[in-house]
Design an enzyme around this catalytic site. Structure first.
Site, PDB file in Angstrom:
ATOM      1  N   LYS A 169       0.848  -1.200   0.000  1.00 15.36           N
ATOM      2  CA  LYS A 169       0.000   0.000   0.000  1.00 15.36           C
ATOM      3  C   LYS A 169       0.884   1.252   0.000  1.00 15.36           C
ATOM      4  O   LYS A 169       1.916   1.287   0.686  1.00 15.36           O
ATOM      5  CB  LYS A 169      -0.910  -0.026   1.232  1.00 15.36           C
ATOM      6  CG  LYS A 169      -1.981   1.060   1.267  1.00 15.36           C
ATOM      7  CD  LYS A 169      -2.898   0.913   2.493  1.00 15.36           C
ATOM      8  CE  LYS A 169      -3.993   1.962   2.489  1.00 15.36           C
ATOM      9  NZ  LYS A 169      -4.885   1.866   3.668  1.00 15.36           N
ATOM     10  N   SER A 218     -10.063   2.256   2.687  1.00 11.90           N
ATOM     11  CA  SER A 218      -9.087   2.917   1.868  1.00 11.90           C
ATOM     12  C   SER A 218      -8.113   1.984   1.142  1.00 11.90           C
ATOM     13  O   SER A 218      -7.481   2.412   0.173  1.00 11.90           O
ATOM     14  CB  SER A 218      -8.273   3.893   2.725  1.00 11.90           C
ATOM     15  OG  SER A 218      -7.452   3.203   3.645  1.00 11.90           O
ATOM     16  N   SER A 256     -10.560   0.035   6.957  1.00  6.55           N
ATOM     17  CA  SER A 256      -9.901   0.142   5.649  1.00  6.55           C
ATOM     18  C   SER A 256      -9.228  -1.122   5.138  1.00  6.55           C
ATOM     19  O   SER A 256      -8.782  -1.150   3.993  1.00  6.55           O
ATOM     20  CB  SER A 256      -8.855   1.260   5.680  1.00  6.55           C
ATOM     21  OG  SER A 256      -9.468   2.515   5.587  1.00  6.55           O
TER      22      SER A 256
END
Lengths: 492, 95
Positions: A77, A155, A179
């Site tokens: 990420k 997210s 998330s």
């Protein structure tokens, strides 16, 4: 595309240990799949040179006693700082930023032999539930049922999309209010947020420091156990990381949950909940009962107040954490007009660099912390947070081992469909997950079914603090009973 | 609670984010909606409840007060938008 990218981490590990597969071949297959999947917009900075070098090193140390992640290609990420590689938190304010250091979690993954394929798209500063606030543009869910593009959730939307589309074998995510778990549910994969303090936060761009935790997003529960093992552990550089032993998570996966007590919280039965989610939940409950668990009804009376408390505490911490983006030390600085001083530099830099949702949350946080409102908003929210945690403490003291809830209030929705909605409508996506962050508990999302439209849906299991091993085992039992094997049909 | 345009302007200033005047009414309306949602918290009886400071009852670790890092001027300045002669450069702060 070869089928190699469809392997689980465990299957690839076992094949490499036996000498039937090289990391070089596996890594090339993933790099090829990524190049063909531009339409998903999951990988935003590709690192093929690093990947090939790491794969070569992994093949050199290959053998029966190589670590579990040796040679396993992963996506990272964009929130994780990776040395010399863009790490932007999907924000324009960090454009061009290449850290001079490596986050603790990625350091541990690479020390264990993992291969980095590149950086994954996400909501800007992890603020969002649909991956529509990214400076790189929306991520697209590989699941498609009509001509619309669907959200992978957020997210960690890039991580979710990449794992579900078999672009990588696993990915790192982070979870501040859901998330990891919400996007995992939206794309039909597994994602675990460990206990607060289990993984070091050092080198992960901070959103809300008392809530943020890193965790793995993987194709199944066993892979989550393997990857979490490598990510977890004490780090002297993060004073909130726990100095307690990390158990062998994979060894805990016996599938035997006889005698365990599973709580079903009545407050999670929301008004207007789709019948399909309700059925999914009831089916999951029956599966755990059939596996020998004792099912009990429980009450978590302050559940309703978790989202409003979160939307005080998270923006308050964000407004403080994001004060560092001032155009001085790293990232973007606005062009200044003649006569502009340092205040204009801050204000223009932050107006240009932060997207709309980030600006909104920073300002809400500023407001709730400002003189005259601190007690009324911030301290009240922290008191309510204490009550939310107490709800869970009482249930665990009464003998509950894990709690079963839906992971999300719906399946994936279309990109752009929430554009005109009130921001609170988007925040409601996290209604089932946010309590877990406020109480610092481990939570895992497991895919257990498809809805009538053919989209995946997931259930969430919540565990006792530090008992991820037990939680993973309950999740493993649920996974085996649900037998979810559906994959998105390739259209990209 | 309703947030007026002046309050929105003041909050933007405190947050050091430039917001044009014409964008302030919409921002004020968004703040009002979010704060209205947050005000549900007033329904909760928090009498005698301490505000949470740490989610796990854990004593922060201590270490010896010694230098553990440093001498990395080049690395620290590497990402600066404007670095000169070993310093971060900014517009003039004091006349």
């Amino acid at each position: 595309m070869s089928d190699l990218t469809k392997l689980t981490i465990a299957a690839a590990r076992d094949a490499m240990r036996k000498g039937e597969l090289t990391s070089a071949d596996l890594t090339e297959a993933c790099l090829g799949a990524i190049d063909e999947a531009g339409a998903l917009n999951a990988f935003v900075h590709k690192t093929p040179e690093i990947a090939r070098e790491q794969a070569k090193a992994a093949d050199a140390r290959r053998g029966a006693d190589a670590p579990s992640l040796n040679g396993i290609p992963l996506g990272i990420k964009d929130l994780f700082c990776t040395k010399g590689v863009p790490s932007q938190a999907a924000s324009n304010i960090l454009e061009g930023f290449k850290p001079e250091y490596e986050s603790t979690v990625t350091t541990q993954l690479f020390a264990g032999g993992a291969v980095m394929l590149g950086k994954l798209n996400m909501d800007e500063f992890a603020m969002g539930s649909s991956n529509e606030t990214s400076c790189y543009g929306d991520v697209v869910n590989p699941w498609k049922i009509d001509d619309r593009n669907l959200t992978p959730g957020g997210s960690s939307g890039g991580s979710a999309s990449a794992v579900a589309a078999d672009l990588c074998l696993g990915a790192t995510g982070t979870d501040t209010g859901g998330s990891i778990r919400q996007p995992a549910a939206f794309v039909g994969i597994t994602g675990i947020k460990p206990t607060y303090g289990r993984c070091s936060r050092w080198g992960i761009v901070a959103f809300a420091s008392s809530l943020d935790q890193a965790g793995p997003m993987t194709k199944d529960v066993r892979d989550a156990a393997i990857m979490l093992q490598a990510m977890a552990g004490h780090d002297p550089k993060d004073s909130t990381s726990a100095d307690i032993p990390v158990p062998d998570f994979e060894a805990a996966l016996t599938g035997d949950i006889r005698g365990k007590t599973i709580g079903i919280p009545k407050e999670y039965r929301m008004d207007g909940m789709p019948a399909e989610i309700e059925k999914l939940w009831a089916d999951g409950t029956a599966m755990l009962r059939d596996a020998g668990a004792k099912i009990v009804d429980i009450s978590l009376p302050h559940t309703k107040y978790a989202l409003p408390a979160y939307y005080v505490i998270a923006p308050a911490e964000a407004s403080s954490n994001l004060a560092r983006y001032d155009g001085v030390r790293f990232g973007h600085r606005a062009k200044l007009a003649h006569g502009d001083g340092i205040t204009e530099m801050y204000e223009k830099t932050r107006a240009e660099g932060f997207g709309h949702e980030v600006q909104r949350r920073v300002m809400i946080g500023t407001y709730v912390l400002s003189a005259g409102f601190y007690d009324a908003y911030y301290n009240r929210a922290r008191r309510v947070r204490a009550l939310i945690k107490r709800d869970f403490d009482q249930v665990f003291e009464a003998g509950v081992d894990a709690i079963l809830t839906p992971a999300t209030p719906s399946s994936a929705f279309g990109l752009g469909e929430m554009a005109e909605a009130d921001p609170i409508q988007m925040y409601l996506n996290d209604v089932f997950t946010v309590t877990v962050n406020l109480a610092g508990l481990p939570g895992i999302a497991v895919p257990t079914g498809l809805d009538a439209k053919g989209l995946p849906m997931g259930l969430q299991l919540i565990g006792r603090p530090w008992e991820e091993a037990d939680l993973l085992n309950v999740a493993y039992s649920l996974e085996r009973a649900a037998g979810f094997v559906a994959k998105p049909a390739r259209w990209w | 609670m309703s947030i007026d345009v002046d309050t929105a302007r003041r909050v933007a200033k405190l947050a050091r984010i430039k917001v044009e005047d014409e964008a302030l009414p919409a921002l004020a309306a968004e703040f009002s909606s979010i704060l209205g949602f947050i005000e549900q918290l007033n329904e909760v009886d928090v009498e005698g409840v301490e505000p949470m400071t740490s989610v796990t009852p854990m004593r922060l670790k201590r270490r010896d007060d010694v230098v553990t890092d440093g001498n990395q001027q080049a690395a620290v300045l590497k990402n600066a938008p404007d670095a000169r002669e070993g310093f971060f450069a900014v517009p003039k702060v004091v006349e």
